[in-house]
Design an enzyme around this catalytic site. Sequence first.
Site, PDB file in Angstrom:
ATOM      1  N   LYS A  85       0.669  -1.041   0.001  1.00  0.00           N
ATOM      2  CA  LYS A  85      -0.187   0.081   0.029  1.00  0.00           C
ATOM      3  C   LYS A  85       0.914   1.446   0.007  1.00  0.00           C
ATOM      4  CE  LYS A  85      -1.479   2.899   2.741  1.00  0.00           C
ATOM      5  NZ  LYS A  85      -1.633   4.037   2.135  1.00  0.00           N
TER       6      LYS A  85
ATOM      7  N   CYS B  55      13.177  11.101   6.851  1.00  0.00           N
ATOM      8  CA  CYS B  55      13.439  10.622   8.160  1.00  0.00           C
ATOM      9  C   CYS B  55      14.712  10.754   8.805  1.00  0.00           C
ATOM     10  CB  CYS B  55      12.969   9.372   8.256  1.00  0.00           C
ATOM     11  SG  CYS B  55      14.040   7.975   7.508  1.00  0.00           S
TER      12      CYS B  55
ATOM     13  N   GLU C 216       9.014  16.746  15.482  1.00  0.00           N
ATOM     14  CA  GLU C 216       9.342  16.633  14.078  1.00  0.00           C
ATOM     15  C   GLU C 216       8.393  17.560  13.264  1.00  0.00           C
ATOM     16  OE1 GLU C 216       7.975  12.878  12.248  1.00  0.00           O
ATOM     17  OE2 GLU C 216       9.874  13.050  11.122  1.00  0.00           O
TER      18      GLU C 216
HETATM   19  P1  NAD Z   1       1.834   9.122   7.659  1.00  0.00           P
HETATM   20  O1  NAD Z   1       1.917   8.310   9.167  1.00  0.00           O
HETATM   21  O2  NAD Z   1       0.899  10.232   7.548  1.00  0.00           O
HETATM   22  O3  NAD Z   1       1.497   7.963   6.721  1.00  0.00           O
HETATM   23  C1  NAD Z   1       2.026   6.776   6.573  1.00  0.00           C
HETATM   24  C2  NAD Z   1       1.275   5.611   6.136  1.00  0.00           C
HETATM   25  O4  NAD Z   1       0.285   5.395   7.096  1.00  0.00           O
HETATM   26  C3  NAD Z   1       0.540   6.108   4.788  1.00  0.00           C
HETATM   27  O5  NAD Z   1       0.504   5.021   3.711  1.00  0.00           O
HETATM   28  C4  NAD Z   1      -1.024   6.409   5.099  1.00  0.00           C
HETATM   29  O6  NAD Z   1      -1.825   6.183   4.119  1.00  0.00           O
HETATM   30  C5  NAD Z   1      -1.236   5.701   6.521  1.00  0.00           C
HETATM   31  N1  NAD Z   1      -1.941   6.302   7.523  1.00  0.00           N
HETATM   32  C6  NAD Z   1      -1.740   7.506   7.967  1.00  0.00           C
HETATM   33  N2  NAD Z   1      -2.490   7.627   8.976  1.00  0.00           N
HETATM   34  C7  NAD Z   1      -2.830   6.585   9.213  1.00  0.00           C
HETATM   35  C8  NAD Z   1      -3.839   6.117  10.288  1.00  0.00           C
HETATM   36  N3  NAD Z   1      -4.391   6.917  11.165  1.00  0.00           N
HETATM   37  N4  NAD Z   1      -4.226   4.745  10.648  1.00  0.00           N
HETATM   38  C9  NAD Z   1      -3.688   3.623   9.556  1.00  0.00           C
HETATM   39  N5  NAD Z   1      -2.826   4.131   8.596  1.00  0.00           N
HETATM   40  C10 NAD Z   1      -2.475   5.656   8.152  1.00  0.00           C
HETATM   41  O7  NAD Z   1       3.372   9.406   7.377  1.00  0.00           O
HETATM   42  P2  NAD Z   1       3.753  10.131   6.036  1.00  0.00           P
HETATM   43  O8  NAD Z   1       3.345  11.893   6.433  1.00  0.00           O
HETATM   44  O9  NAD Z   1       3.363   9.849   4.988  1.00  0.00           O
HETATM   45  O10 NAD Z   1       5.250  10.141   6.332  1.00  0.00           O
HETATM   46  C11 NAD Z   1       6.050  10.984   7.093  1.00  0.00           C
HETATM   47  C12 NAD Z   1       6.481  10.461   8.085  1.00  0.00           C
HETATM   48  O11 NAD Z   1       7.094   9.022   7.948  1.00  0.00           O
HETATM   49  C13 NAD Z   1       7.434  11.196   8.865  1.00  0.00           C
HETATM   50  O12 NAD Z   1       7.130  11.336  10.254  1.00  0.00           O
HETATM   51  C14 NAD Z   1       9.034  10.522   8.775  1.00  0.00           C
HETATM   52  O13 NAD Z   1       9.614  10.828   9.558  1.00  0.00           O
HETATM   53  C15 NAD Z   1       8.421   9.205   8.421  1.00  0.00           C
HETATM   54  N6  NAD Z   1       9.507   8.439   8.112  1.00  0.00           N
HETATM   55  C16 NAD Z   1      10.193   7.466   8.583  1.00  0.00           C
HETATM   56  C17 NAD Z   1      11.169   6.797   7.994  1.00  0.00           C
HETATM   57  C18 NAD Z   1      12.040   5.754   8.899  1.00  0.00           C
HETATM   58  O14 NAD Z   1      12.928   5.140   8.449  1.00  0.00           O
HETATM   59  N7  NAD Z   1      11.830   5.790  10.256  1.00  0.00           N
HETATM   60  C19 NAD Z   1      11.231   6.718   6.755  1.00  0.00           C
HETATM   61  C20 NAD Z   1      10.493   7.513   5.828  1.00  0.00           C
HETATM   62  C21 NAD Z   1       9.392   8.663   6.573  1.00  0.00           C
END
Ligand code: NAD
Length: 501
Positions: free
Chosen positions: A179, A287, A388
Amino acid sequence: MSTTTDARTLDNYVGGAWTPAQGAETLAVTNPATGALLAHVPLSGGADVDAAVAAARAALPAWRDVNVIERARRLFTLREQLVARREDLARSVTTEMGKTLVDARAEVGRAIEMVEAATAIPTTMQGRILEDISRGIDAETIRQPVGVCAAIAPFNFPMMVPFWFLPFAIGCGNTFVLKPSEQVPLTQQIVFEILHELELPPGVVNLVNGGREVVEALLDHDGVDAISFVGSAPVAKLVYERAARNGKRVQALGGAKNHMVVMPDAVIDKTVSGLIGSAFGAAGQRCMAGSVVVTVGEAHDRLLERLAAATRALTVGDGIDAASDVGPVVSCAARDRIADWIDRAVADGATVVVDGRGGLDGLPAGGAFVGPTILTDVTPEMAIAQEEVFGPVLAIVRAQSLEEAIGIVNRSRFGNGTSIFTESAPAVRRYRHDVQAGMIGVNISVAAPVAFFPFSGWKDSFFGDLHAHGPDAVEFYTRKKTVTSRYFGSGQGTGAYFVEQ
Ligand code: NAD
């Protein structure tokens, strides 16, 4: 620039065929540099997840029986196809996510590197054997696939993050459901066109577009054995808890607040370019982005002027334009949220040295631009130093000693990556030993491990045990089985087993 509503609606990819989502609502996917409509992405539901998981389950026995060398050969072919489409993939990343083309090319390169690492599966998936654990008795541990594995990706690496999982999962004989982020679903459409041409058995790889509903359906689905998640910390924690409650294997990588410690002996010009690349590359939406600089002692005065001057010299613009150093953030909502963070930091007592909220005249009105911003007079207790922001905002905190700097880093609830800039081996030794984070850079500002090493943070940046890629990927995507055996006909199998030795 097209702002019409005739853009295509994306399909899912289920059981080897492009499949429309069932009666789903859609979201607009736009180019963050211009606001132009690119496509509509369906918000799939439980029925779409059921179909994908059923296809993945049905494909499992036959895929598992494809010999491991042949599975690796499919990965070699996948690598060649990705290399051939490299530029299309990079342009897609820039168009839907905003990062510069140079950065997008590097991202695609990292994804290809994941496939290269996964081609070693016939070696890395090997078990172990010990002869004569008792007379004529041997013990051996073999690795078998876990089953149906799902991955949920964030917006900031539309190409790379799915590849932290996909090649390792299928290389180990699992089947896979992806997804992607609903904000950036287009690059994976190209990837699945490539996968389609590989002629994998139908159902080995599946793509379900959508948001929260898809995630929840995957977490609750009896047919899913393992979940990999990458995204923000609150969602990572929810995913970890819900998947674990449902008995699934899970790794959930969360958000970050990465500190970069600059010692008084740092090589300043190299440090400045490292800090800028880390804080403002991908408009701070990595990240592993360094978002807090901790200057130790006189490093502050040596650094600040040069850092501010180099930051002011950066060009903000459409990432597809070779002149741009910093592209837009992912959406106008993200832009406004980041501007609010800067306002709040100022209200809390920070001083704006470089202000990204203005000076953006001439850029497209529909673009989600916020320029690089530097804040000083920041204390470790301020929200801007703790939370963040996920944008091009760099907070500078002062410390008087390495010990104080380590204390500041370790008080963060996050522990993803951190870097130290110094030529002092004892300082590095101390830092590496004491700092609480999963990935450390020494004069490296984005210390993201290459595909052959594990990637993950500590504390609120990671929920789980096994990290992404590297040797951990094979651990995550296989189950171990230990066999103890003897053969009486060999004339040797007379040893006692399970009795006092
Ligand atoms: P997000 O948490 O909003 O979304 C990530 C995924 O989760 C998406 O596919 C989204 O559809 C889904 N999602 C969102 N809210 C949800 C919920 N309430 N319940 C279930 N699924 C849900 O993150 P984003 O804004 O897409 O990405 C940025 C974030 O990702 C930042 O916090 C960044 O630090 C983190 N990140 C971490 C790493 C790592 O390796 N630790 C790598 C890349 C990004």
